[in-house]
Design a protein around this motif. Sequence first.
Motif, PDB file in Angstrom:
ATOM      1  N   ASN A 122       0.868  -1.168   0.000  1.00  0.00           N
ATOM      2  CA  ASN A 122       0.000   0.000   0.000  1.00  0.00           C
ATOM      3  C   ASN A 122       0.907   1.221   0.000  1.00  0.00           C
ATOM      4  O   ASN A 122       1.792   1.331   0.856  1.00  0.00           O
ATOM      5  CB  ASN A 122      -0.852   0.060   1.272  1.00  0.00           C
ATOM      6  CG  ASN A 122      -2.003  -0.901   1.272  1.00  0.00           C
ATOM      7  OD1 ASN A 122      -2.684  -1.089   0.281  1.00  0.00           O
ATOM      8  ND2 ASN A 122      -2.228  -1.521   2.413  1.00  0.00           N
ATOM      9  N   GLU A 123       0.710   2.136  -0.925  1.00  0.00           N
ATOM     10  CA  GLU A 123       1.529   3.353  -0.935  1.00  0.00           C
ATOM     11  C   GLU A 123       1.277   4.190   0.315  1.00  0.00           C
ATOM     12  O   GLU A 123       2.203   4.794   0.864  1.00  0.00           O
ATOM     13  CB  GLU A 123       1.238   4.172  -2.187  1.00  0.00           C
ATOM     14  CG  GLU A 123       2.141   5.396  -2.312  1.00  0.00           C
ATOM     15  CD  GLU A 123       1.861   6.190  -3.555  1.00  0.00           C
ATOM     16  OE1 GLU A 123       2.782   6.320  -4.387  1.00  0.00           O
ATOM     17  OE2 GLU A 123       0.721   6.690  -3.703  1.00  0.00           O
ATOM     18  N   SER A 124       0.052   4.193   0.808  1.00  0.00           N
ATOM     19  CA  SER A 124      -0.321   5.065   1.922  1.00  0.00           C
ATOM     20  C   SER A 124       0.410   4.759   3.221  1.00  0.00           C
ATOM     21  O   SER A 124       0.747   5.672   3.968  1.00  0.00           O
ATOM     22  CB  SER A 124      -1.828   5.008   2.155  1.00  0.00           C
ATOM     23  OG  SER A 124      -2.222   3.698   2.522  1.00  0.00           O
ATOM     24  N   ASP A 125       0.674   3.489   3.492  1.00  0.00           N
ATOM     25  CA  ASP A 125       1.317   3.152   4.771  1.00  0.00           C
ATOM     26  C   ASP A 125       2.553   2.267   4.627  1.00  0.00           C
ATOM     27  O   ASP A 125       3.191   1.930   5.615  1.00  0.00           O
ATOM     28  CB  ASP A 125       0.314   2.494   5.722  1.00  0.00           C
ATOM     29  CG  ASP A 125      -0.277   1.203   5.196  1.00  0.00           C
ATOM     30  OD1 ASP A 125       0.242   0.641   4.206  1.00  0.00           O
ATOM     31  OD2 ASP A 125      -1.276   0.743   5.777  1.00  0.00           O
ATOM     32  N   GLY A 126       2.897   1.870   3.402  1.00  0.00           N
ATOM     33  CA  GLY A 126       4.087   1.044   3.188  1.00  0.00           C
ATOM     34  C   GLY A 126       3.940  -0.409   3.595  1.00  0.00           C
ATOM     35  O   GLY A 126       4.909  -1.164   3.540  1.00  0.00           O
ATOM     36  N   GLU A 127       2.745  -0.823   3.985  1.00  0.00           N
ATOM     37  CA  GLU A 127       2.515  -2.212   4.399  1.00  0.00           C
ATOM     38  C   GLU A 127       2.538  -3.135   3.186  1.00  0.00           C
ATOM     39  O   GLU A 127       1.915  -2.848   2.163  1.00  0.00           O
ATOM     40  CB  GLU A 127       1.167  -2.351   5.107  1.00  0.00           C
ATOM     41  CG  GLU A 127       1.093  -1.664   6.443  1.00  0.00           C
ATOM     42  CD  GLU A 127       1.806  -2.425   7.529  1.00  0.00           C
ATOM     43  OE1 GLU A 127       1.846  -3.673   7.467  1.00  0.00           O
ATOM     44  OE2 GLU A 127       2.340  -1.773   8.445  1.00  0.00           O
ATOM     45  N   ILE A 128       3.240  -4.268   3.308  1.00  0.00           N
ATOM     46  CA  ILE A 128       3.240  -5.262   2.238  1.00  0.00           C
ATOM     47  C   ILE A 128       1.910  -6.017   2.276  1.00  0.00           C
ATOM     48  O   ILE A 128       1.526  -6.551   3.318  1.00  0.00           O
ATOM     49  CB  ILE A 128       4.424  -6.244   2.386  1.00  0.00           C
ATOM     50  CG1 ILE A 128       5.749  -5.500   2.244  1.00  0.00           C
ATOM     51  CG2 ILE A 128       4.325  -7.358   1.352  1.00  0.00           C
ATOM     52  CD1 ILE A 128       6.969  -6.357   2.452  1.00  0.00           C
ATOM     53  N   VAL A 129       1.232  -6.043   1.137  1.00  0.00           N
ATOM     54  CA  VAL A 129      -0.058  -6.724   1.052  1.00  0.00           C
ATOM     55  C   VAL A 129       0.038  -8.062   0.333  1.00  0.00           C
ATOM     56  O   VAL A 129      -0.820  -8.920   0.501  1.00  0.00           O
ATOM     57  CB  VAL A 129      -1.134  -5.830   0.394  1.00  0.00           C
ATOM     58  CG1 VAL A 129      -1.367  -4.574   1.230  1.00  0.00           C
ATOM     59  CG2 VAL A 129      -0.777  -5.466  -1.029  1.00  0.00           C
ATOM     60  N   ALA A 130       1.083  -8.233  -0.493  1.00  0.00           N
ATOM     61  CA  ALA A 130       1.275  -9.499  -1.206  1.00  0.00           C
ATOM     62  C   ALA A 130       2.745  -9.648  -1.578  1.00  0.00           C
ATOM     63  O   ALA A 130       3.462  -8.658  -1.744  1.00  0.00           O
ATOM     64  CB  ALA A 130       0.410  -9.554  -2.461  1.00  0.00           C
ATOM     65  N   HIS A 131       3.162 -10.894  -1.696  1.00  0.00           N
ATOM     66  CA  HIS A 131       4.528 -11.207  -2.132  1.00  0.00           C
ATOM     67  C   HIS A 131       4.422 -12.370  -3.114  1.00  0.00           C
ATOM     68  O   HIS A 131       3.652 -13.307  -2.897  1.00  0.00           O
ATOM     69  CB  HIS A 131       5.405 -11.606  -0.946  1.00  0.00           C
ATOM     70  CG  HIS A 131       6.800 -11.949  -1.355  1.00  0.00           C
ATOM     71  ND1 HIS A 131       7.194 -13.246  -1.601  1.00  0.00           N
ATOM     72  CD2 HIS A 131       7.879 -11.169  -1.584  1.00  0.00           C
ATOM     73  CE1 HIS A 131       8.479 -13.242  -1.952  1.00  0.00           C
ATOM     74  NE2 HIS A 131       8.908 -11.985  -1.953  1.00  0.00           N
ATOM     75  N   ALA A 132       5.188 -12.282  -4.200  1.00  0.00           N
ATOM     76  CA  ALA A 132       5.128 -13.339  -5.214  1.00  0.00           C
ATOM     77  C   ALA A 132       6.521 -13.682  -5.713  1.00  0.00           C
ATOM     78  O   ALA A 132       7.425 -12.837  -5.706  1.00  0.00           O
ATOM     79  CB  ALA A 132       4.260 -12.899  -6.388  1.00  0.00           C
ATOM     80  N   THR A 133       6.672 -14.923  -6.134  1.00  0.00           N
ATOM     81  CA  THR A 133       7.864 -15.369  -6.841  1.00  0.00           C
ATOM     82  C   THR A 133       7.408 -15.973  -8.154  1.00  0.00           C
ATOM     83  O   THR A 133       6.279 -16.476  -8.268  1.00  0.00           O
ATOM     84  CB  THR A 133       8.662 -16.413  -6.032  1.00  0.00           C
ATOM     85  OG1 THR A 133       7.797 -17.521  -5.741  1.00  0.00           O
ATOM     86  CG2 THR A 133       9.204 -15.820  -4.749  1.00  0.00           C
ATOM     87  N   ALA A 134       8.290 -15.925  -9.153  1.00  0.00           N
ATOM     88  CA  ALA A 134       7.893 -16.449 -10.457  1.00  0.00           C
ATOM     89  C   ALA A 134       9.107 -16.950 -11.211  1.00  0.00           C
ATOM     90  O   ALA A 134      10.245 -16.562 -10.936  1.00  0.00           O
ATOM     91  CB  ALA A 134       7.185 -15.364 -11.276  1.00  0.00           C
ATOM     92  N   THR A 135       8.829 -17.801 -12.182  1.00  0.00           N
ATOM     93  CA  THR A 135       9.839 -18.261 -13.139  1.00  0.00           C
ATOM     94  C   THR A 135       9.325 -17.909 -14.531  1.00  0.00           C
ATOM     95  O   THR A 135       8.131 -18.079 -14.818  1.00  0.00           O
ATOM     96  CB  THR A 135      10.049 -19.791 -13.028  1.00  0.00           C
ATOM     97  OG1 THR A 135      10.436 -20.094 -11.692  1.00  0.00           O
ATOM     98  CG2 THR A 135      11.126 -20.272 -13.993  1.00  0.00           C
ATOM     99  N   TYR A 136      10.236 -17.415 -15.375  1.00  0.00           N
ATOM    100  CA  TYR A 136       9.898 -17.021 -16.730  1.00  0.00           C
ATOM    101  C   TYR A 136      10.806 -17.752 -17.707  1.00  0.00           C
ATOM    102  O   TYR A 136      11.984 -17.949 -17.431  1.00  0.00           O
ATOM    103  CB  TYR A 136      10.081 -15.498 -16.917  1.00  0.00           C
ATOM    104  CG  TYR A 136       9.092 -14.704 -16.122  1.00  0.00           C
ATOM    105  CD1 TYR A 136       7.926 -14.223 -16.714  1.00  0.00           C
ATOM    106  CD2 TYR A 136       9.284 -14.484 -14.769  1.00  0.00           C
ATOM    107  CE1 TYR A 136       6.998 -13.523 -15.971  1.00  0.00           C
ATOM    108  CE2 TYR A 136       8.362 -13.787 -14.022  1.00  0.00           C
ATOM    109  CZ  TYR A 136       7.217 -13.313 -14.617  1.00  0.00           C
ATOM    110  OH  TYR A 136       6.300 -12.631 -13.883  1.00  0.00           O
ATOM    111  N   SER A 137      10.239 -18.103 -18.842  1.00  0.00           N
ATOM    112  CA  SER A 137      10.999 -18.711 -19.933  1.00  0.00           C
ATOM    113  C   SER A 137      11.447 -17.597 -20.871  1.00  0.00           C
ATOM    114  O   SER A 137      10.637 -16.775 -21.296  1.00  0.00           O
ATOM    115  CB  SER A 137      10.111 -19.709 -20.673  1.00  0.00           C
ATOM    116  OG  SER A 137      10.795 -20.237 -21.788  1.00  0.00           O
TER     117      SER A 137
END
Length: 141
Positions: A122-137
């Motif tokens: 959230n830009e307003s408070d800096g709280e992380i709302v989600a985290h993701a990892t990914a692999t790309y070809s």
Amino acid sequence: MQPIETPDAMNAFLDEHFPELDQSLGGYRIMAVGTGDVTARLETTGRHLRPGGTVSGPTLFAIADVTQWLAILTRIGPVALTVTTNLNINFLRKPKPGALIGRGSVLKLGRRLAVTEVSILNESDGEIVAHATATYSIPPH
């Protein structure tokens, strides 16, 4: 092939090669670019909300996917056909309506695969709302 090195160049690349993004996500813009890192911002509107007034999971997923994809392009250049092969996302808390920030980075870059991560805040408070990892070809280029 030259990496994409500035926010303006990255936004121009998106406008040219992925105009559907503006139609589906709208308001997604690159704010900062580094070698292997991208910071993006999405000003959410009513179209990004789910019942209950929180930002929808598909919106968070889209931010995660596009931000990580672009982080790879800061390393390999404008290889538009680099594609997602796997993406895992953890929803950590309810995102507030308003601006969201995606901070993506390349963890490992090989010739054919890249592994990335992104935190969405959230830009307003800096709280992380989600985290993701990914692999790309990565296609031959």
